[in-house]
Design a protein around this motif. Structure first.
Motif, PDB file in Angstrom:
ATOM      1  N   ARG A  25       0.822  -1.220   0.000  1.00  0.00           N
ATOM      2  CA  ARG A  25       0.000   0.000   0.000  1.00  0.00           C
ATOM      3  C   ARG A  25       0.859   1.274   0.000  1.00  0.00           C
ATOM      4  O   ARG A  25       0.369   2.354  -0.316  1.00  0.00           O
ATOM      5  N   SER A  31       0.913   3.919  -3.026  1.00  0.00           N
ATOM      6  CA  SER A  31      -0.288   4.762  -3.169  1.00  0.00           C
ATOM      7  C   SER A  31      -0.355   5.807  -2.058  1.00  0.00           C
ATOM      8  O   SER A  31      -0.763   6.953  -2.292  1.00  0.00           O
ATOM      9  N   TYR A  50      -6.920  -5.054  -6.297  1.00  0.00           N
ATOM     10  CA  TYR A  50      -5.670  -4.333  -6.594  1.00  0.00           C
ATOM     11  C   TYR A  50      -4.469  -5.279  -6.528  1.00  0.00           C
ATOM     12  O   TYR A  50      -3.538  -5.178  -7.334  1.00  0.00           O
ATOM     13  N   TYR A 105      -6.416   5.382  -3.649  1.00  0.00           N
ATOM     14  CA  TYR A 105      -5.762   5.421  -4.964  1.00  0.00           C
ATOM     15  C   TYR A 105      -6.232   6.621  -5.780  1.00  0.00           C
ATOM     16  O   TYR A 105      -5.857   6.767  -6.945  1.00  0.00           O
TER      17      TYR A 105
END
Length: 356
Positions: A55, A58, A194, A262
Motif C-alpha cells: 500500500r 499509493s 488491486y 488510490y
C-alpha cells in the motif's frame, strides 16, 4: 498462481525498517512512521497482503499530490468520561486510529467501556491490527470504518457504498486463541482486486461486475465496475451500517463522499468508530476466559462436513500464517519489490532488504 516458496521473501523486521525509512523521508514523525509500519507489516504477516506494505506507493503518491498531510498529528477531544473524538487532521489513518483505540482502552479500564469516533482520517489498513491492539490490552473491541464507493446498494447498479470492513475481537483463554473477526461486506475486499492487478492474476468471476454489469475475472475491468455485496441485501445493509457509524456519526464524509486511497484528487475524509469493552464487567476475568475456552473448543471440534479436514476459529488461519511468516519471511513477487524500490530511489533511502 505462484506458490510462496517461489517468491521473494523479506523478514518482517526488514519490512518494518524499510517502511519507517520511506515515511520518515516523506516527513512523517518517527513515532507515526513506526505505527504505520507495524500496521502494514501485521497485515502481511497475517496473509492479508492486500492491506500490507504494498500500500505504501499509493500512500506516498497521495503525499506527493498534497492530498494527505504527512506531518500532521491527530488531536483528541474528550466528550464525556467514556466518549472521545479524534480528528485525524488529514494525516495517515494509522496514528489516528491507534490514538482512538489507545484512548478507548484507557477509558474502558476505568469505566468498563470507551467509545471513540474519528473524523477527517485516511485509510488505516487492515482493521485486525486495531483489534489486536485491544486484545493485547485484555479488551474486547469493535472497529468500524467507512471507505470510498465500490459497492452498489441492493437493487442499484452504481458505486455508492464502500467495501467497509467490520471488525471485532475478544481475548481468549488459556486453551484458546483470541477471537478476531475482520471481514468486508462484499464477497471479497477491494484490496484483493488491486493485489491481483499488481500480480497479473485473474479474480474469481463472482467477486465483481464490469462497467456493463457483467461478471468479470479481469481485475482492471472489476475496478471500473462494482464489487458485489455478500449475501445480497444483507451485505448492502452492512455497508450502509458502516457509513452510519463511521461517517454520519463522526462528521466525516459519507454517502459516497469518501475519497479512496488510490484517488489523488482530494483528501480522503474517512471516518472510524472504535469501542473497547472490559471483558469482566459481568463476571470474573477467569470465568470469561474459561467460557472463551469452551466456545473455542466447541467450534473447532464440531462435526465436519464432507471434505473438511479442520475447522478454524475466526482469526486462527491468519494466526497460523503469522507464525509461519515470522519464521520464514513475507513473500513478495518481483514486481512488488520493484515498485517498492522505485519509492526508495525517489526518496534516497536503501531498497527493501530481501531475506538471505
Amino acid at each position: 498462481m505462484a506458490q510462496e516458496d517461489t517468491k521473494i521473501t523479506v523478514r518482517h523486521t526488514a519490512a518494518e525498517a524499510f517502511v519507517v525509512a520511506l515515511l520518515e523521508a516523506s516527513g512523517v514523525s518517527r513515532k507515526n512512521a513506526e505505527i504505520v509500519a507495524r500496521g502494514l507489516v501485521q497485515a502481511d504477516l497475517r496473509g492479508v497482503e492486500s492491506h500490507g506494505v504494498n500500500r505504501i506507493p499509493s500512500y506516498l503518491a497521495r503525499v506527493r499530490n498534497g492530498v494527505l498531510d504527512p506531518k500532521t498529528e491527530p488531536t483528541l477531544t474528550q466528550v464525556t468520561p467514556v466518549v472521545a473524538q479524534v480528528d485525524g487532521n488529514n494525516g495517515f489513518g494509522f496514528p489516528a486510529a491507534h490514538l482512538a483505540m489507545e484512548t478507548a482502552v484507557s477509558m474502558a479500564q476505568t469505566f468498563g467501556i470507551g467509545m471513540v469516533s474519528v473524523k477527517h482520517s485516511n485509510h488505516f489498513g487492515m482493521s485486525a491490527w486495531l483489534v489486536r491492539q485491544a486484545v493485547d490490552a485484555g479488551m474486547m473491541s469493535l472497529v468500524f470504518t467507512n471507505s470510498s464507493p465500490a459497492l452498489p446498494v441492493w437493487g442499484g447498479k452504481s458505486q455508492l457504498m464502500g467495501v467497509s470492513p467490520i471488525a471485532c475481537g475478544a481475548p481468549g483463554g488459556e486453551n484458546s486463541i483470541p477471537f478476531i473477526l475482520d471481514m468486508a461486506p462484499s464477497v471479497a475486499a477491494r484490496g484483493k482486486i488491486y493485489k491481483a492487478l499488481r500480480r497479473g492474476e485473474k479474480i474469481p468471476p463472482d467477486w465483481a461486475l464490469d462497467e456493463e454489469g457483467k461478471p468479470t475475472d479481469d481485475p482492471e475491468k472489476a475496478l471500473k465496475g462494482v464489487m458485489l455485496p455478500m449475501g445480497g441485501p444483507k451485505g448492502s445493509a452492512l455497508a450502509i451500517m458502516m457509513d452510519v457509524f463511521s461517517g454520519v456519526l463522526s462528521g466525516s464524509a459519507f454517502a459516497g463522499g469518501v475519497t479512496g486511497p488510490y484517488n489523488m484528487a482530494k483528501p480522503g475524509d474517512v471516518g472510524h468508530f472504535i469501542v473497547a469493552i472490559k471483558p469482566d464487567l459481568f463476571m470474573s476475568l477467569d470465568d470469561f476466559r474459561q467460557r472463551m475456552d469452551v466456545l473455542y473448543q466447541r467450534v473447532v471440534e464440531s462435526d465436519k462436513m464432507e471434505g473438511v479436514e479442520r475447522i478454524y476459529f475466526p482469526g486462527e488461519l491468519e494466526q497460523l500464517t503469522e507464525e509461519r511468516r515470522l519464521q520464514d519471511g513475507i513473500p513478495f513477487v518481483q514486481g512488488e519489490i520493484d515498485a517498492l524500490n522505485v519509492e526508495a530511489e525517489r526518496l534516497g533511502v536503501p531498497g527493501i532488504q530481501q531475506a538471505p
